[in-house]
Scaffold this motif. Structure first.
Motif, short mmCIF file in Angstrom:
data_model
loop_
_atom_site.label_atom_id
_atom_site.label_comp_id
_atom_site.label_asym_id
_atom_site.label_seq_id
_atom_site.Cartn_x
_atom_site.Cartn_y
_atom_site.Cartn_z
N LYS A 10 45.62 -16.18 108.24
CA LYS A 10 45.55 -16.29 109.70
C LYS A 10 46.90 -15.92 110.28
CE LYS A 10 43.98 -20.40 108.98
NZ LYS A 10 43.48 -21.76 109.21
N PHE B 191 42.97 -23.66 116.62
CA PHE B 191 42.26 -22.86 115.62
C PHE B 191 41.78 -23.82 114.54
CE2 PHE B 191 42.78 -18.63 113.02
CZ PHE B 191 41.43 -18.68 112.71
N ASN C 114 39.48 -24.64 111.25
CA ASN C 114 38.76 -24.13 110.08
C ASN C 114 38.05 -25.28 109.39
OD1 ASN C 114 40.52 -21.40 108.39
ND2 ASN C 114 39.88 -21.63 110.51
N ILE D 184 48.71 -19.54 106.56
CA ILE D 184 48.87 -19.62 108.01
C ILE D 184 50.22 -19.04 108.39
CG2 ILE D 184 49.05 -21.20 109.97
CD1 ILE D 184 47.35 -23.21 108.23
N SER E 103 52.45 -18.65 111.45
CA SER E 103 52.45 -19.29 112.76
C SER E 103 53.77 -19.02 113.48
CB SER E 103 52.23 -20.79 112.54
OG SER E 103 51.95 -21.46 113.73
N ASN F 270 46.88 -25.30 114.23
CA ASN F 270 45.99 -24.84 113.18
C ASN F 270 45.50 -26.06 112.43
OD1 ASN F 270 45.57 -21.90 112.36
ND2 ASN F 270 47.73 -21.89 112.98
N ILE G 22 50.53 -27.66 112.26
CA ILE G 22 49.52 -27.45 111.21
C ILE G 22 49.02 -28.83 110.81
CG2 ILE G 22 49.13 -26.68 108.83
CD1 ILE G 22 51.20 -24.46 109.32
#
Lengths: 244, 414
Positions: free
Chosen positions: B213, B225, B227, B241, B243, B251, B280
């Motif tokens: 991502k 985002f 998942n 990720i 970022s 995320n 995250i």
């Protein structure tokens, strides 16, 4: 090449160098010996520009005021410090680091930078001379290197950068006899009428392989005695205490 | 906001031509969101990122109805390092689909689906997404098929975007013994929008998903985002990720290791400047024996930026022989930056190996000195050290092409 006059250095208000004088001419090899805590590493740090010291006195290098130069400017002008404890830099490929370093110095000198192929050719040749496994150069800088590999890596950097004044800070510590020989051969190969060396060591052992023109004894921040290579042998048998 | 939600919802369902059941499901989700609103810091999972406050201070005139006019694709933004399949969203609308590198009998793709079932709504943003998502696509990779080339989902936004909030949803189903490399890449050209994306992955036995991502381009958008990953027996999910781009992005990865010998890897880098704020958040649920998880997050914070890593490992009572690991390391480059790390282990089985670690600190001045003594400028030395620090996580990427792409984006030359 290098004239040091009345150099004093303090860290955290503690005076380590207390008026040091030293004169190194082109082509000469000087050894500085001294007991623990005498200021040997401080001297190499101050000469290469490490921050954190309050410094007074005068240091002329190639007729410039060395103390006015930034760390990287000193490197650009040909000063090289082989670290006593080379740092591990995770995530940085050794080859890429070497190339960045060499090209930074070439750029500062107004010389043409090396491309990847020219660089690899140079590094291959130098590594072979030092019996340095070039596979190590694709690893992260000093990460997981043995003590001997780290020291050899310092000498490899030195031979690639081809400095005018090399300062070797206890390069012999942690080396076995074979590595000591290889490292010394590397240093000896760089000796020329234009390049000078300042070798800092505890022991006389290294000086069996790299014969100095002058030996100085550093005790308590000052040079208390200077002589020829025979002085190192005298120290080895009598110890530092006889001089303090 | 409630009135705006209702008006925009009515427009959305009219526009989408949904079944009655579909409308009913969406209305339930709408009510769910209306009751809760955007998450705020009083909610434990959001205590470091008060989304309600972030949205109200960054987005004026929040609205939810996105017009469905499609836009022309600017092909210059496509990755040209390697051949790949493409799904292109512009302002939330599917603009093009190209799966020409694959066997078309082995891959199914459907779009603009009715939501045909109640989805578990773990937070109000998922409800919001369920209510408003307009371009919901599902990709199914059929048994024993491995993608020849990666699939890149481009999420592009530009100033033709009429709504300030965008809700996207993709479902990916990997049937038994399949293999997919997926890149989700953002290219934000719009300003001050809220973008809410859900990806659901169902990964069956022996299947391998590699999902990368990439939020790289600097932009002023606020993103969430999410998942959700379900793993079957002996399957693997590798997540990375990247970022660095958005003003704010959270995320969140929820990963269920549902069957034996499944493994989940979540690695990532956060690299921020100005007042960026990235989080995250992971939930790894070990629900069966002999499952494995590994997480490594590296963060670099400049200026007044803020980084957060909340990593949770849950081990069910029946998940013996679990192996769970997480590590977060942060570099704070000045005193105005902030990093919050919150590791959580919740373990109900007794024969497990779980560990976590979190460190944050400054750039090592001795290392800077070492590099400068070799002729590098302070700036060059810092860059080398920072990139080296981040590389640790980047090196975990097992796909070489994609690793090179990431290095390119970081400006690391070989």
């Amino acid at each position: 090449m290098l004239q040091i006059k009345n150099l004093k250095a303090k860290i955290d208000n503690k005076e380590i160098l207390k008026g040091l004088n030293l004169d190194i001419k082109p082509g000469e090899v000087h050894a500085i010996m001294g007991p623990n805590g005498s200021g040997k590493s401080t001297l190499s740090n101050v000469l290469s520009g490490k921050k954190g010291y309050s410094v007074s006195g005068e240091v002329k290098y190639l007729n410039e005021n060395l103390l006015d130069l930034e760390i990287e400017e000193r490197a650009h002008k040909g000063i090289f410090l082989a670290f006593q404890y080379p740092l591990e830099i995770p995530g940085v490929n050794t080859n890429i680091f070497l190339k960045t370093s060499l090209n930074a110095i070439k750029k500062a000198k107004g010389e043409k930078e090396l491309d990847a192929i020219e660089f690899l050719k140079l590094v291959k040749q130098k590594a072979a001379e030092l019996k340095f496994d070039e596979k190590i150069l694709s690893r992260q800088l000093n990460v997981g290197f043995s003590g001997g590999e780290k020291k050899k890596n310092e000498i490899l950097q030195m031979s690639i950068l081809n400095p005018k004044l090399s300062i070797l800070d206890e390069t012999d510590s942690g080396l076995d006899i074979d590595a000591l020989k290889t490292v010394s051969e590397g240093v000896n190969a760089l000796r020329s009428k234009d390049s000078s060396f300042l070798i800092i060591t505890h022991y006389q052992r290294l000086l069996d392989y790299i014969e100095p023109d002058f030996v100085h004894v550093l005790i308590n921040g000052q040079i208390v005695k200077s002589g020829g290579s025979e002085l190192a042998l005298e120290l080895e048998s009598k110890g530092y205490e006889s001089l303090s | 906001m409630i009135d705006q939600l209702k008006t925009d919802f009515d427009k959305t369902i009219t526009n989408l031509k949904l079944s009655n059941k579909g409308i009913e499901i969406r209305r339930k989700s709408l009510n769910q969101f209306s009751e809760n609103g955007f998450p705020n810091k009083r909610i434990e999972d959001w205590k470091f990122s008060d989304l309600n406050q972030i949205i109200s201070s960054n987005i004026k005139g929040l609205n939810f109805y996105s017009n469905l006019t499609s836009d022309k694709v600017d092909e210059s933004i496509f990755i040209n390092k390697f051949k790949h399949n493409k799904i292109v969203f512009i302002n939330g609308v599917i603009s093009s689909i190209d799966l020409s590198h694959e066997d078309e009998t082995k891959v199914s793709l459907s779009k603009n689906l009715d939501l045909d079932e109640d989805r578990k709504e773990v937070n109000p943003l998922i409800s919001l997404n369920n209510a408003f998502t307009s371009s919901y696509i599902r990709v199914i990779v059929h048994e024993n098929y491995s993608f020849n080339n990666p699939l890149i989902i481009y999420n592009i936004s530009n100033n033709n975007l009429k709504s300030t909030a965008l809700n996207l949803r993709t479902d990916i189903v990997l049937e038994k013994n399949t293999n997919l490399k997926l890149i989700t890449l953002f290219d934000d050209n719009s300003e001050n929008n809220f973008i809410n994306i859900i990806q659901n992955f169902d990964i069956a036995q022996d299947a391998i998903l590699k999902s990368y991502k990439i939020d790289h381009k600097k932009n002023s958008n606020i993103k969430y985002f999410y998942n959700n990953i379900n793993l079957g027996k002996n399957s693997i999910s590798e997540n990375f990720i990247f970022s660095t781009g958005s003003k704010f992005i959270k995320n969140e990865v929820n990963c269920n290791l549902n069957d034996q010998f499944s493994s989940a890897f979540i690695n990532g880098i956060i690299n921020l400047t100005d007042t960026q704020h990235h989080e995250i958040k992971t939930n790894i649920n070990h629900l069966a024996e002999n499952t494995k998880s590994y997480q490594l997050i590296k963060s670099v914070l400049n200026d007044n930026s803020k980084g957060i890593y909340q990593g949770k490992i849950f081990v069910d009572a029946k998940a013996q022989k679990t192996n769970g690991y997480q590590l977060s390391k942060a570099l704070l480059l000045n005193e105005n930056t902030e990093f919050n790390g919150k590791p959580e282990l919740e373990i109900y089985a007794d024969d497990v190996k779980c560990s976590h670690g979190s460190t944050s600190g400054n750039l090592d001045e001795d290392s800077v000195f070492y590099l400068m003594s070799r002729g590098l400028s302070r700036q060059q030395s810092k860059e080398l050290l920072i990139n080296g620090f981040l590389m640790d996580a980047v090196e975990k990427i097992t796909d070489f092409e994609i690793k090179d792409l990431i290095k390119d984006l970081m400006g690391i030359a070989e």
